[in-house]
Enzyme design. Structure first.
Site, PDB file in Angstrom:
ATOM      1  N   SER A   1       4.178  -5.891  15.788  1.00 32.13           N
ATOM      2  CA  SER A   1       4.118  -5.618  14.364  1.00 32.13           C
ATOM      3  C   SER A   1       5.142  -4.545  14.015  1.00 32.13           C
ATOM      4  O   SER A   1       5.165  -3.499  14.664  1.00 32.13           O
ATOM      5  CB  SER A   1       2.702  -5.122  14.058  1.00 32.13           C
ATOM      6  OG  SER A   1       2.347  -5.543  12.801  1.00 32.13           O
TER       7      SER A   1
ATOM      8  N   ASP B   1       5.143  -2.516  11.796  1.00 34.22           N
ATOM      9  CA  ASP B   1       4.550  -1.279  11.257  1.00 34.22           C
ATOM     10  C   ASP B   1       3.587  -0.627  12.253  1.00 34.22           C
ATOM     11  O   ASP B   1       2.710   0.137  11.859  1.00 34.22           O
ATOM     12  CB  ASP B   1       3.858  -1.546   9.918  1.00 34.22           C
ATOM     13  CG  ASP B   1       2.603  -2.386  10.057  1.00 34.22           C
ATOM     14  OD1 ASP B   1       2.460  -3.075  11.072  1.00 34.22           O
ATOM     15  OD2 ASP B   1       1.776  -2.354   9.133  1.00 34.22           O
TER      16      ASP B   1
ATOM     17  N   ALA C   1      44.387  42.547  -0.356  1.00 31.93           N
ATOM     18  CA  ALA C   1      43.172  42.178  -1.086  1.00 31.93           C
ATOM     19  C   ALA C   1      43.521  41.746  -2.507  1.00 31.93           C
ATOM     20  O   ALA C   1      44.442  42.274  -3.119  1.00 31.93           O
ATOM     21  CB  ALA C   1      42.214  43.353  -1.114  1.00 31.93           C
TER      22      ALA C   1
ATOM     23  N   ARG D   1      29.590  22.316   6.320  1.00 23.03           N
ATOM     24  CA  ARG D   1      29.616  20.887   5.985  1.00 23.03           C
ATOM     25  C   ARG D   1      30.392  20.117   7.061  1.00 23.03           C
ATOM     26  O   ARG D   1      31.024  20.718   7.923  1.00 23.03           O
ATOM     27  CB  ARG D   1      30.207  20.726   4.590  1.00 23.03           C
ATOM     28  CG  ARG D   1      29.246  21.295   3.519  1.00 23.03           C
ATOM     29  CD  ARG D   1      29.946  21.512   2.211  1.00 23.03           C
ATOM     30  NE  ARG D   1      30.587  20.306   1.748  1.00 23.03           N
ATOM     31  CZ  ARG D   1      31.613  20.293   0.891  1.00 23.03           C
ATOM     32  NH1 ARG D   1      32.103  21.421   0.414  1.00 23.03           N
ATOM     33  NH2 ARG D   1      32.138  19.148   0.521  1.00 23.03           N
TER      34      ARG D   1
ATOM     35  N   GLY E   1      -8.572  -5.009  11.585  1.00 28.27           N
ATOM     36  CA  GLY E   1      -9.377  -6.161  11.968  1.00 28.27           C
ATOM     37  C   GLY E   1     -10.202  -5.779  13.196  1.00 28.27           C
ATOM     38  O   GLY E   1      -9.731  -5.032  14.049  1.00 28.27           O
TER      39      GLY E   1
ATOM     40  N   SER F   1      40.055  40.997   1.043  1.00 30.54           N
ATOM     41  CA  SER F   1      38.960  40.452   0.235  1.00 30.54           C
ATOM     42  C   SER F   1      39.458  39.875  -1.084  1.00 30.54           C
ATOM     43  O   SER F   1      40.452  40.323  -1.639  1.00 30.54           O
ATOM     44  CB  SER F   1      37.952  41.565  -0.070  1.00 30.54           C
ATOM     45  OG  SER F   1      37.364  41.994   1.132  1.00 30.54           O
TER      46      SER F   1
ATOM     47  N   ARG G   1       0.801  -1.222   0.000  1.00 24.99           N
ATOM     48  CA  ARG G   1       0.000   0.000   0.000  1.00 24.99           C
ATOM     49  C   ARG G   1       0.837   1.277   0.000  1.00 24.99           C
ATOM     50  O   ARG G   1       0.315   2.372  -0.207  1.00 24.99           O
ATOM     51  CB  ARG G   1      -0.959  -0.014   1.209  1.00 24.99           C
ATOM     52  CG  ARG G   1      -2.115  -0.975   1.043  1.00 24.99           C
ATOM     53  CD  ARG G   1      -2.758  -1.318   2.383  1.00 24.99           C
ATOM     54  NE  ARG G   1      -1.986  -2.303   3.130  1.00 24.99           N
ATOM     55  CZ  ARG G   1      -2.342  -2.781   4.321  1.00 24.99           C
ATOM     56  NH1 ARG G   1      -3.443  -2.353   4.911  1.00 24.99           N
ATOM     57  NH2 ARG G   1      -1.600  -3.686   4.926  1.00 24.99           N
TER      58      ARG G   1
ATOM     59  N   ASN H   1      40.661  37.784  10.561  1.00 27.89           N
ATOM     60  CA  ASN H   1      39.634  38.450   9.770  1.00 27.89           C
ATOM     61  C   ASN H   1      39.754  37.979   8.324  1.00 27.89           C
ATOM     62  O   ASN H   1      40.802  38.146   7.706  1.00 27.89           O
ATOM     63  CB  ASN H   1      39.833  39.967   9.848  1.00 27.89           C
ATOM     64  CG  ASN H   1      38.575  40.678   9.418  1.00 27.89           C
ATOM     65  OD1 ASN H   1      37.942  40.276   8.450  1.00 27.89           O
ATOM     66  ND2 ASN H   1      38.218  41.718  10.130  1.00 27.89           N
TER      67      ASN H   1
ATOM     68  N   TYR I   1      34.740  30.477   0.737  1.00 31.94           N
ATOM     69  CA  TYR I   1      34.817  29.023   0.867  1.00 31.94           C
ATOM     70  C   TYR I   1      36.060  28.666   1.679  1.00 31.94           C
ATOM     71  O   TYR I   1      37.183  29.018   1.288  1.00 31.94           O
ATOM     72  CB  TYR I   1      34.876  28.328  -0.509  1.00 31.94           C
ATOM     73  CG  TYR I   1      35.141  26.843  -0.340  1.00 31.94           C
ATOM     74  CD1 TYR I   1      34.255  26.054   0.387  1.00 31.94           C
ATOM     75  CD2 TYR I   1      36.302  26.246  -0.847  1.00 31.94           C
ATOM     76  CE1 TYR I   1      34.500  24.698   0.612  1.00 31.94           C
ATOM     77  CE2 TYR I   1      36.551  24.891  -0.633  1.00 31.94           C
ATOM     78  CZ  TYR I   1      35.651  24.132   0.093  1.00 31.94           C
ATOM     79  OH  TYR I   1      35.893  22.802   0.314  1.00 31.94           O
TER      80      TYR I   1
HETATM   81  C1  UD1 Z   1      -2.822  -6.525  10.555  1.00 35.02           C
HETATM   82  C2  UD1 Z   1      -3.952  -7.405  11.116  1.00 35.02           C
HETATM   83  C3  UD1 Z   1      -5.151  -6.527  11.422  1.00 35.02           C
HETATM   84  C4  UD1 Z   1      -4.757  -5.413  12.377  1.00 35.02           C
HETATM   85  C5  UD1 Z   1      -3.580  -4.610  11.822  1.00 35.02           C
HETATM   86  C6  UD1 Z   1      -3.083  -3.645  12.876  1.00 35.02           C
HETATM   87  C7  UD1 Z   1      -3.635  -9.557   9.971  1.00 35.02           C
HETATM   88  C8  UD1 Z   1      -4.172 -10.485   8.964  1.00 35.02           C
HETATM   89  N1  UD1 Z   1      -4.286  -8.399  10.141  1.00 35.02           N
HETATM   90  O1  UD1 Z   1      -3.284  -5.996   9.329  1.00 35.02           O
HETATM   91  O2  UD1 Z   1      -6.157  -7.320  12.029  1.00 35.02           O
HETATM   92  O3  UD1 Z   1      -5.865  -4.578  12.621  1.00 35.02           O
HETATM   93  O4  UD1 Z   1      -2.492  -5.484  11.470  1.00 35.02           O
HETATM   94  O5  UD1 Z   1      -2.079  -2.820  12.378  1.00 35.02           O
HETATM   95  O6  UD1 Z   1      -2.668  -9.863  10.623  1.00 35.02           O
HETATM   96  N2  UD1 Z   1       4.296  -9.326   7.730  1.00 35.02           N
HETATM   97  C9  UD1 Z   1       5.235 -10.335   7.633  1.00 35.02           C
HETATM   98  N3  UD1 Z   1       5.039 -11.336   6.744  1.00 35.02           N
HETATM   99  C10 UD1 Z   1       3.929 -11.413   5.956  1.00 35.02           C
HETATM  100  C11 UD1 Z   1       2.968 -10.394   6.069  1.00 35.02           C
HETATM  101  C12 UD1 Z   1       3.172  -9.373   6.969  1.00 35.02           C
HETATM  102  O7  UD1 Z   1       6.240 -10.299   8.333  1.00 35.02           O
HETATM  103  O8  UD1 Z   1       3.837 -12.378   5.193  1.00 35.02           O
HETATM  104  C13 UD1 Z   1       4.517  -8.217   8.665  1.00 35.02           C
HETATM  105  C14 UD1 Z   1       4.536  -6.866   7.981  1.00 35.02           C
HETATM  106  O9  UD1 Z   1       5.859  -6.515   7.575  1.00 35.02           O
HETATM  107  C15 UD1 Z   1       3.991  -5.939   9.054  1.00 35.02           C
HETATM  108  C16 UD1 Z   1       3.114  -6.828   9.918  1.00 35.02           C
HETATM  109  O10 UD1 Z   1       3.439  -8.163   9.569  1.00 35.02           O
HETATM  110  O11 UD1 Z   1       5.031  -5.393   9.831  1.00 35.02           O
HETATM  111  C17 UD1 Z   1       1.615  -6.597   9.684  1.00 35.02           C
HETATM  112  O12 UD1 Z   1       1.312  -6.807   8.325  1.00 35.02           O
HETATM  113  P1  UD1 Z   1       0.320  -5.882   7.505  1.00 35.02           P
HETATM  114  O13 UD1 Z   1       0.279  -6.388   6.121  1.00 35.02           O
HETATM  115  O14 UD1 Z   1       0.663  -4.465   7.718  1.00 35.02           O
HETATM  116  O15 UD1 Z   1      -1.076  -6.205   8.223  1.00 35.02           O
HETATM  117  P2  UD1 Z   1      -2.358  -5.260   8.278  1.00 35.02           P
HETATM  118  O16 UD1 Z   1      -3.059  -5.325   6.992  1.00 35.02           O
HETATM  119  O17 UD1 Z   1      -1.962  -3.941   8.788  1.00 35.02           O
HETATM  120 MG    MG Z   2      -0.173  -3.044   8.960  1.00 41.30          MG
END
Ligand code: UD1
Ligand code: MG
Length: 479
Positions: free
Chosen positions: A101, A103, A426, A336, A140, A408, A15, A380, A369
């Site tokens: 998770s 993410d 200068a 830098r 979910g 300068s 996504r 100076n 520079y």
């Molecule tokens: C998931 C949950 C959802 C919840 C949401 C919260 C599932 C099916 N759904 O959805 O219920 O509300 O998180 O944020 O779990 N990942 C892997 N391997 C894979 C797929 C995913 O390691 O094969 C990891 C991703 O990198 C990510 C995490 O699992 O860090 C969650 O995956 P993501 O696809 O973001 O799940 P959501 O659709 O957010």
């Molecule tokens: Mg997610």
């Protein structure tokens, strides 16, 4: 009691529409996964943390280099349930697992610890951390039992919600605790006959309930802490929240930040009391700013240390540098890496420095520079002075003593040394060392021709008049 933390970080992040794996995207100046790993390491020892990697595994592993966590590979990303399954071999020696998770980056250590404690008290097979966010869309939903309300019946993913279920505001945060044995025993029952053709970890709730195991939910009071980052827009929302939290923390410690929503301040930045930060300032990486400073608008400081009572004027770009007390920099200066601006020194507009130290009280105020230079105190440096540090093959150093005056528009062709108290006239091109207290004049001698311009003007005037006559004659018809 042995407990492991498993972090899911193998997914691509479809996504996002980005070439970079989702968990490597940064908010608040730190990768999503690093936020989660840091929270995990606040609760468990590194040897008990297992990170499931897959998409861009090498880069993801590199982003956690040196932390001492384990990595588990999920070569094909077939869903969150499949990801946890890959880790079960590695965590066979543990009694319980916390699953985080990669993410869900704002998760706090206290919440992870609360989930662990609640899960153990409840003697549950699965404990789901839930939340009630402002907008539950996309998450979910957690269906609790009508009677024993701490118990859960199932988790239903967004795409499978019935119209009544769509009204449920309590969502799955993607963070869980499991007793390892029942999970390992039943994980093979997961099916992938769903909207994404994936093995959903969420389906373990219904599978365990079916097997008469205890599945409970713990609600996280701060829904903001468990928001997921699935799109760039969601990430930027979390980024803004994180940075505003940082700005609030600094303001509480005595820093004045005008329009804090416009500033971009990384979480690791330190600022002393009574420092004023104007709108649209960026303080990034390991930057620290002392007390009583003023940082004016549109300046960007990265990995830079600033002392006390320093003025950074508008529009400066500063990286990897040290600026000592009472220095004044800018407007529009470019410092830098490895620049050191001494106590009370001034670096003015359109001045660039690189790998250069400018001693206490020295001034380079305009259009200059300074590269690979060691410059003493009280020097100076006139407008337009340039160190010629590069001959196309090697970089050479310019050494300037104390109290030197450089006129300068002079060029200093390195390697070259200017002794203490020396003067450079200068417009000089300095190719040889100048002794202490000496004067170097290295420019062509001026020739002045009195009246020359007047003569030239009258010649031009005569030429223009005779040209006009010829043109007129050419236009007359032939007789
Ligand atoms: C998931 C949950 C959802 C919840 C949401 C919260 C599932 C099916 N759904 O959805 O219920 O509300 O998180 O944020 O779990 N990942 C892997 N391997 C894979 C797929 C995913 O390691 O094969 C990891 C991703 O990198 C990510 C995490 O699992 O860090 C969650 O995956 P993501 O696809 O973001 O799940 P959501 O659709 O957010
Ligand atoms: Mg997610």
């Amino acid at each position: 009691m042995r407990l492991a933390i498993v972090i899911l970080a193998a997914g691509k992040g479809t996504r996002l529409n980005s070439k970079r794996a989702k968990v490597l995207h940064e908010i608040g100046g730190k990768a999503l996964l690093r936020h989660v790993a840091d929270a995990a390491l606040a609760v468990a020892a590194a040897e008990d943390v297992y990170v499931v990697v897959g998409h861009q595994a090498a880069q993801v592993e590199a982003s956690l280099a040196g932390l001492g966590v384990h990595f588990v590979h999920q070569p094909e990303q077939r869903g969150t349930g499949h990801a946890v399954r890959q880790a079960l071999g590695a965590v066979a020696g543990y009694e319980d697992l916390l699953v985080l998770s990669g993410d869900v980056p704002l998760i706090q250590r206290e919440t992870i610890a609360r989930l662990r404690d609640f899960h153990l008290e409840q003697h549950a097979a699965m404990t789901i951390l839930t939340a009630v966010p402002e907008d539950p869309w996309g998450y979910g939903r957690v269906i609790r039992k009508e009677t024993h309300a701490e118990e859960v019946v199932q988790i239903v993913e967004q795409k499978a919600l019935t119209p009544e279920q769509a009204g449920i505001g309590e969502v799955n945060t993607g963070i869980y605790a499991f007793a390892r044995a029942p999970l390992a025993e039943r994980v093979s029952q997961l099916q992938n006959n769903n909207a994404h053709g994936e093995f959903y970890l969420t389906d373990m709730a219904a599978i365990l309930v079916e097997a008469c195991e205890r599945v409970v939910a713990l609600r996280c009071e701060h829904a903001d802490e468990v928001l997921g980052a699935n799109t760039i827009e969601e990430m930027m929302r979390l980024d803004a929240k994180l940075r505003l939290d940082t700005a609030r923390r600094l303001m509480a410690a005595g820093v004045t930040i005008f329009r804090p929503e416009t500033s971009v301040i990384d979480a690791g930045v330190a600022v002393g009391p009574d420092t004023v930060i104007e709108p649209f300032v960026q303080l990034l990486g390991a930057t620290s700013v002392g007390q009583d400073c003023r940082i004016r608008s549109y300046s960007v400081l990265e990995d830079t240390t600033v002392g006390d009572r320093v003025q950074i004027r508008n529009g400066c770009s500063i990286a990897g540098s040290r600026i000592l007390d009472e220095a004044v920099v800018g407007p529009y200066a470019h410092l830098r890496p490895e620049s050191e601006i001494g106590r009370g020194a001034h670096v003015g507009n359109f001045v660039e420095t690189k790998k250069t130290s400018l001693g206490a009280g020295s001034k380079a105020n305009h259009l200059t520079y300074l590269g690979d230079a060691e410059i003493g105190a009280g020097v100076n440096i006139g407008a337009g002075v340039i160190t010629c540090n590069y001959d196309g093959a090697t970089k050479s150093t310019t050494v300037v003593g104390n109290r030197v005056f450089i006129g300068s528009d002079s060029t200093l062709v390195a390697p070259v040394k200017l002794g203490d108290g020396s003067y450079v006239a200068a417009g000089s091109c300095i190719t040889e060392d100048v002794p202490a207290d000496g004067l170097a004049l290295a420019r062509a001698r001026q020739t002045t021709k009195p009246g020359w311009a007047k003569v030239r003007r009258s010649r031009l005037q005569t030429a223009a008049e005779s040209g006009a006559k010829e043109k007129k004659a050419a236009k007359q018809p032939a007789e």
